[in-house]
Design an enzyme around this catalytic site. Structure first.
Site, short mmCIF file in Angstrom:
data_model
loop_
_atom_site.label_atom_id
_atom_site.label_comp_id
_atom_site.label_asym_id
_atom_site.label_seq_id
_atom_site.Cartn_x
_atom_site.Cartn_y
_atom_site.Cartn_z
N ASN A 136 0.84 -1.15 0.14
CA ASN A 136 -0.06 -0.04 0.16
C ASN A 136 0.90 1.28 0.20
O ASN A 136 0.76 2.25 -0.63
CB ASN A 136 -0.84 0.00 0.99
N GLU A 195 4.45 -3.92 12.33
CA GLU A 195 3.47 -2.83 12.22
C GLU A 195 2.43 -3.37 11.31
O GLU A 195 2.42 -3.77 10.23
CB GLU A 195 4.33 -1.84 11.16
N CYS A 198 -2.83 1.49 6.76
CA CYS A 198 -3.00 1.04 7.77
C CYS A 198 -3.54 1.74 9.09
O CYS A 198 -4.32 1.35 9.78
CB CYS A 198 -1.69 0.28 8.16
N GLU A 257 8.35 3.13 14.73
CA GLU A 257 9.10 3.58 13.57
C GLU A 257 9.07 5.16 13.57
O GLU A 257 8.34 5.62 14.23
CB GLU A 257 8.49 3.19 12.33
P1 NAD Z 1 0.66 -9.13 3.90
O1 NAD Z 1 0.89 -9.52 5.12
O2 NAD Z 1 0.00 -10.22 2.99
O3 NAD Z 1 2.17 -9.03 3.23
C1 NAD Z 1 3.02 -8.15 3.77
C2 NAD Z 1 4.31 -8.61 3.17
O4 NAD Z 1 4.78 -9.67 4.00
C3 NAD Z 1 4.68 -8.42 1.77
O5 NAD Z 1 5.92 -8.44 1.08
C4 NAD Z 1 4.54 -10.05 1.60
O6 NAD Z 1 5.20 -10.59 0.59
C5 NAD Z 1 5.15 -10.58 2.95
N1 NAD Z 1 4.81 -11.97 3.30
C6 NAD Z 1 3.79 -12.48 3.16
N2 NAD Z 1 3.90 -13.93 3.74
C7 NAD Z 1 4.97 -14.08 4.39
C8 NAD Z 1 5.58 -14.79 5.29
N3 NAD Z 1 5.25 -15.96 5.43
N4 NAD Z 1 6.80 -14.55 5.62
C9 NAD Z 1 7.52 -13.27 5.55
N5 NAD Z 1 6.79 -12.38 4.75
C10 NAD Z 1 5.73 -12.85 4.16
O7 NAD Z 1 0.00 -7.74 3.98
P2 NAD Z 1 -0.87 -7.10 2.84
O8 NAD Z 1 -1.88 -7.53 2.26
O9 NAD Z 1 0.11 -6.81 1.74
O10 NAD Z 1 -0.76 -5.51 3.51
C11 NAD Z 1 -2.08 -5.29 3.96
C12 NAD Z 1 -1.90 -5.25 5.67
O11 NAD Z 1 -0.70 -4.50 5.96
C13 NAD Z 1 -3.08 -4.50 6.06
O12 NAD Z 1 -3.45 -5.14 7.12
C14 NAD Z 1 -2.36 -3.17 6.55
O13 NAD Z 1 -3.04 -2.68 7.71
C15 NAD Z 1 -1.07 -3.66 7.01
N6 NAD Z 1 -0.34 -2.42 7.04
C16 NAD Z 1 0.05 -1.94 8.12
C17 NAD Z 1 1.19 -0.67 8.22
C18 NAD Z 1 1.66 -0.22 9.53
O14 NAD Z 1 2.63 0.60 9.63
N7 NAD Z 1 1.04 -0.64 10.67
C19 NAD Z 1 1.20 -0.10 6.91
C20 NAD Z 1 1.09 -0.52 5.90
C21 NAD Z 1 0.05 -1.68 5.98
#
Ligand code: NAD
Length: 498
Positions: free
Chosen positions: A169, A267, A301, A478
């Site tokens: 995102n 995060e 997020c 962060e």
């Molecule tokens: P996701 O957890 O599916 O993926 C995030 C990242 O993790 C990607 O790079 C993905 O390839 C990687 N990943 C997936 N499985 C993994 C594993 N088993 N081991 C290591 N890495 C792995 O999340 P998403 O759908 O890409 O993002 C949306 C989510 O992220 C939402 O829940 C959002 O709230 C959260 N988010 C949080 C913040 C914050 O700062 N708190 C910021 C942005 C997004």
């Protein structure tokens, strides 16, 4: 905006892509083909078309990158005086600023976000490098008074190799807010961007090396979470993990970190409340709500995904919000629309599922509530800006992160009720408070469980203000000087000298 910038956008609009996008991993200061030679498609969410290909990495590529980072950590980077590290980061900031348009267009093609937002994200990434450039030579410890017979002091050492796992995102800004403090504190980095949005991470790696970063200090391996992310977080050569993403993946990353006792910042998601009390400036509140939920089509997020509004102003605020939403134009991120698409058909189906189930429960849909498309092409994964009104605290539209342009409205009787509603989900990332009563605003800021509270301007603050969540939104902070602590090991030394 100069001619060159317009030319670049015109080129992207005409060709559907950008010439010269990277298609390999960046390891050890060079482009490296994936060990198994596999590639993946990059798809433009604004029209659903493939616009590039990139490397589909796996454990072999991760191992190569971690080895390269470990070698770099022992070499020139470790010996470089901190001020020289700072100059490289400052140079990277200047180069990012000079290349905002190219980075922003790549980000828009990858993520679908509006170009104006992507430009802001790249400028924010430049700001992160600028901010932490000045911190390199200020990572200092304390002198501890033990009396004349002892000398005691603390020092801050780099942790080692920091893994960065980044979601789709906010690809460039999330990566920059992790990489800049990690490098400032003297670490090396292996980053794994999301498979939906790998481009700007690779471009950043190339830029950092052009700015003078030694080979191997910053490495990027692209690929899926399962094939590249999982081996990275489980790698014994990793000393720290910053993971930004969903709760479920965060839990799996935490398990992997436990196996090697790896330090971790998580995060995760949010369901953040924006409270508008009866005495609030409604003009400011309208802007706060619209920006808080419809920026990046709600895929934030820290989105203001819950509006908690005082009963006396509920009708007036809703009327104004609905009138503004009716004027919003959807469209491809490279054109000047008010809202772009969602990242994928799956994400849109997920959002539609929440709204359709709400309709079945008899929830009042004040506006929106349907899938949509770019009016110019009939393509792309768009969803209308939507408001679900007068929801109960246990409604799934209130308790679950939808991650789309859907505002869930809750009505509060008074400030105490508003706080109780605000604290009513398992998330605790950010919160907004709109009121003219400043004493009450600060009482609410203390009573709300969240990593940060915005008063009278949602998203107030910047790279200077620490950011992170509580409860299911994660832990660790962060941004700000606080972020440097994640990337430093504190050592205390005590000597008998008397
Ligand atoms: P996701 O957890 O599916 O993926 C995030 C990242 O993790 C990607 O790079 C993905 O390839 C990687 N990943 C997936 N499985 C993994 C594993 N088993 N081991 C290591 N890495 C792995 O999340 P998403 O759908 O890409 O993002 C949306 C989510 O992220 C939402 O829940 C959002 O709230 C959260 N988010 C949080 C913040 C914050 O700062 N708190 C910021 C942005 C997004």
């Amino acid at each position: 905006m100069g001619h060159a910038a317009h030319d670049l956008r015109d080129e992207a609009l005409a060709t559907g892509t950008l010439a010269g996008l990277p298609d390999a991993h960046f390891i050890g200061g060079a482009w490296v083909r994936p060990a198994r030679g596999r590639t993946m498609d990059s798809v433009d969410p604004g029209n659903g078309k493939v616009f590039a290909r990139f490397a589909a990495g796996d454990a072999a590529d991760i191992d190569n990158a971690v080895t390269s980072a470990r070698k770099a950590f022992k070499g020139e980077w470790r010996r470089m005086v901190p001020a020289a590290r700072g100059r490289i980061l400052a140079q990277a900031a200047a180069m990012l600023r000079a290349n905002v348009e190219r980075f922003a267009i790549a980000e828009t093609l990858d993520s679908g976000k509006r170009l104006i937002e992507a430009r802001g994200d790249v400028a924010g990434a430049a700001r992160a490098f600028e901010y932490y450039a000045g911190a390199c030579d200020k990572m200092q410890g304390d002198n501890i008074p033990l009396g004349p017979d002892y000398l005691a002091y603390t020092m801050l050492e780099p942790v080692g190799i920091a893994a960065q796992i980044v979601p789709w995102n906010y690809p460039i800004s999330t990566l920059a807010r992790g990489v800049a403090p990690a490098l400032a504190a003297g670490n090396c980095v292996v980053a794994k961007p999301a498979e939906q949005t790998p481009m700007t991470a690779l471009m950043l790696a190339e830029l950092l090396h052009a700015a003078g970063l030694p080979a191997g200090v910053f490495n990027v391996v692209t690929g899926t979470g399962k094939d590249a992310g999982a081996p990275l977080v489980a790698h014994p050569g990793i000393d720290h993990i910053t993971f930004t993403g969903s709760v479920a993946t965060g839990q799996s990353v935490m398990r992997a970190a436990a196996a090697n006792v790896t330090r971790l910042v998580l995060e995760l998601g949010g369901k953040s409340p924006l409270i508008v009390l009866d005495d609030a400036d409604l003009d400011a509140a309208v802007e706060g709500v619209l920006g808080g939920i419809y920026e990046n089509a709600g895929q934030i997020c820290s989105a203001a995904s819950r509006l908690i509004v005082g009963r006396r102003v509920h009708a007036a605020l809703l009327e104004r919000l609905v009138a503004r939403v009716a004027k919003m134009k959807l469209g491809h991120g490279l054109r000047d629309a008010d809202m772009g698409p969602l990242i994928s058909p799956e994400q849109r189906a997920r959002v539609a599922g929440f709204v359709d189930r709400a309709k079945t429960r008899g929830v009042l849909v004040a506006c929106g509530g349907h899938e949509s498309a770019d009016p110019k092409t009939g393509q792309g994964w768009f969803y209308e800006p939507t408001i679900l009104d007068a929801l109960k605290p246990n409604d799934e539209a209130v308790t679950e992160e939808i991650f789309g342009p859907v505002l869930a409205v809750q009505i509060a009787d008074d400030a105490d009720h508003a706080v109780a509603l605000a604290n009513g989900t398992r998330y605790a990332l950010v919160a907004g408070v709109y009121t003219r009563d400043f004493a009450r605003a600060h009482r609410l800021a203390a009573a709300i469980d969240a990593g940060q509270v915005y008063i009278n301007e949602y998203f107030a603050g910047g790279i200077e203000t620490p950011f992170g969540g509580n409860r299911h939104s994660g832990f660790g902070r962060e941004k700000g000087l606080e972020a440097l602590r994640s990337y430093a090991k504190l050592k205390s030394v005590a000597a008998r000298i008397g």
